[in-house]
Design an enzyme around this catalytic site. Structure first.
Site, mmCIF file in Angstrom:
data_model
loop_
_atom_site.group_PDB
_atom_site.id
_atom_site.type_symbol
_atom_site.label_atom_id
_atom_site.label_comp_id
_atom_site.label_asym_id
_atom_site.label_seq_id
_atom_site.Cartn_x
_atom_site.Cartn_y
_atom_site.Cartn_z
ATOM 1 N N LYS A 1 0.685 -1.380 -0.155
ATOM 2 C CA LYS A 1 0.092 0.078 -0.058
ATOM 3 C C LYS A 1 0.980 1.209 0.110
ATOM 4 C CE LYS A 1 -0.413 -0.080 5.011
ATOM 5 N NZ LYS A 1 -1.205 -0.377 6.371
ATOM 6 N N ARG B 1 -9.630 -0.025 15.765
ATOM 7 C CA ARG B 1 -9.333 0.865 14.460
ATOM 8 C C ARG B 1 -10.309 0.366 13.362
ATOM 9 N NH1 ARG B 1 -3.517 1.014 11.545
ATOM 10 N NH2 ARG B 1 -4.130 -0.959 10.902
ATOM 11 N N TYR C 1 17.563 28.673 9.730
ATOM 12 C CA TYR C 1 16.653 29.599 10.069
ATOM 13 C C TYR C 1 16.514 29.543 11.852
ATOM 14 C CZ TYR C 1 14.543 30.151 5.459
ATOM 15 O OH TYR C 1 14.080 30.590 4.334
ATOM 16 N N MET D 1 13.104 23.889 3.281
ATOM 17 C CA MET D 1 12.146 23.360 2.222
ATOM 18 C C MET D 1 12.931 22.433 1.385
ATOM 19 S SD MET D 1 9.293 24.963 -0.481
ATOM 20 C CE MET D 1 8.356 25.339 0.813
#
Length: 351
Positions: free
Chosen positions: A35, A129, A247, A295
């Site tokens: 999957k 679940r 950053y 990013m």
């Protein structure tokens, strides 16, 4: 050569992992969970390689995944769809020869009136679940038998913690369920469940993450690296003690250092949670990630690998040195998330 981040998928290692897991439970069929596009590595190429090795049962999550895999593999193997069908999807399952995993009373009711097709029954043994409640056996057993399921199954919640008492509790509960389907194959094991012992094997095991190089296998079992994730150095430069990196200035250099900026970031799947924690490797030499991951970029300390640090050199972020589960732990997550989070910008190469 492209500067894109690159994931080299080692198909021979994935096949070797499947065979190693198959050897743990010689009386059971070993399937493959593919999957989420083969956990981010490509369901098509991975499944074809496993089918050539002898794998005949595959698990996906959605109908669309099942249809794509059927087109890739042809009519031979059995393909289970874990999330189950909606009423509008029933005929598509039958036409494509997909096996619907029924995990709710609504699934059971709908499938009973659907065109003839194959189904599996998923029971909840404690995870809360997906899954039919075992209490349904007291009121609907004849109707469930009438569906002629090809598999009864459940899912372990705590298999990654071998000492957790819930494993034994779920195994006991599942044995009670499988006993009322004596002519139907049964399945309980996920990847970590395969390591819990022969009592958990039943008739079919369902490894996923372990196929791709994840989990922490028991001593004596080798699980090989399923992929190598690397990226190119864009620049190399000197930085002085007291200067900050990235950053937010979250890392200040305790001494002079040689740094390298690498073309990979959170847009590629390198999690921000790995800031100041991940270890990259340049030609086998450990190079810590410094500062926040942005990013498109990450900065590493190459002071111990200065002679190797050149623009264009490839740096390993997951692989033989940067172990998947170790990197995941450093980022505060699981190997599953590192694999499935690889973005489409990461070039896939099959070896």
């Amino acid at each position: 050569m492209s500067q894109l981040p690159r994931a080299t998928i080692h198909l021979s290692n994935i096949v070797a992992n499947w065979r190693a897991l198959d050897g743990l439970h010689p009386g059971a069929t070993t399937s493959a969970v593919v999957k989420a596009d083969g956990y981010g590595l490509g369901a098509g190429p991975v499944s074809r390689a496993l089918m050539r090795a002898g794998c005949s049962s595959f698990f996906v999550a959605y109908l669309e995944e099942g249809l794509a895999l059927r087109k890739t593999l042809g009519l031979g193997p059995r393909i289970f769809v874990l999330n189950g069908p909606t009423r509008k999807e029933m005929s598509a399952y039958v036409t494509a020869g997909l096996t619907a995993v029924l995990s709710s009373p609504d699934h059971v009711k709908a499938w009973a009136s659907a065109p003839k097709g194959t189904a599996a029954l998923h029971f909840d043994t404690g995870m809360n679940r997906l899954g039919l409640k075992p209490s349904l056996l007291a009121t609907a057993l004849p109707a469930l038998h009438k569906l002629q399921p090809v598999l009864v199954m459940s899912h372990l919640a705590c298999a990654d913690d071998k000492a957790n008492p819930m494993n034994a509790a779920q195994q006991k509960a599942f044995s009670g369920i499988s006993d009322v389907f004596p002519d139907t194959p049964a399945s309980l094991c996920n990847s970590d469940g395969c390591y819990l012992g022969k009592a958990y094997g039943y008739d079919l095991i369902r490894p996923g993450l372990a196929l791709y190089g994840g989990t922490r296998p028991p001593k004596g079992l080798r699980i090989s690296t399923g992929l190598t994730l690397d990226a190119a150095i864009l620049s190399v430069f000197d930085a002085e003690m007291g200067e900050s990196v990235g950053y937010g200035a979250t890392h200040k250099l305790a001494q002079d250092a040689v740094l390298a900026t690498v073309g990979i970031g959170y847009a590629d799947g390198l999690l921000r949670g790995g800031a100041n924690a991940l270890i990259a490797y340049l030609d086998g030499i450990a190079c810590p990630v410094l500062g926040r991951i942005s990013m498109d970029l990450a900065t590493i300390d190459v002071s111990k690998a200065q002679d190797k640090a050149k623009a264009g050199a490839r740096v390993e972020f997951i692989g033989e040195h940067a172990k998947l589960e170790d990197q995941a732990a450093r980022a505060g997550t699981l190997g599953y998330e590192l694999l499935t989070g690889l973005s489409n910008r990461v070039e896939r190469v099959y070896a």
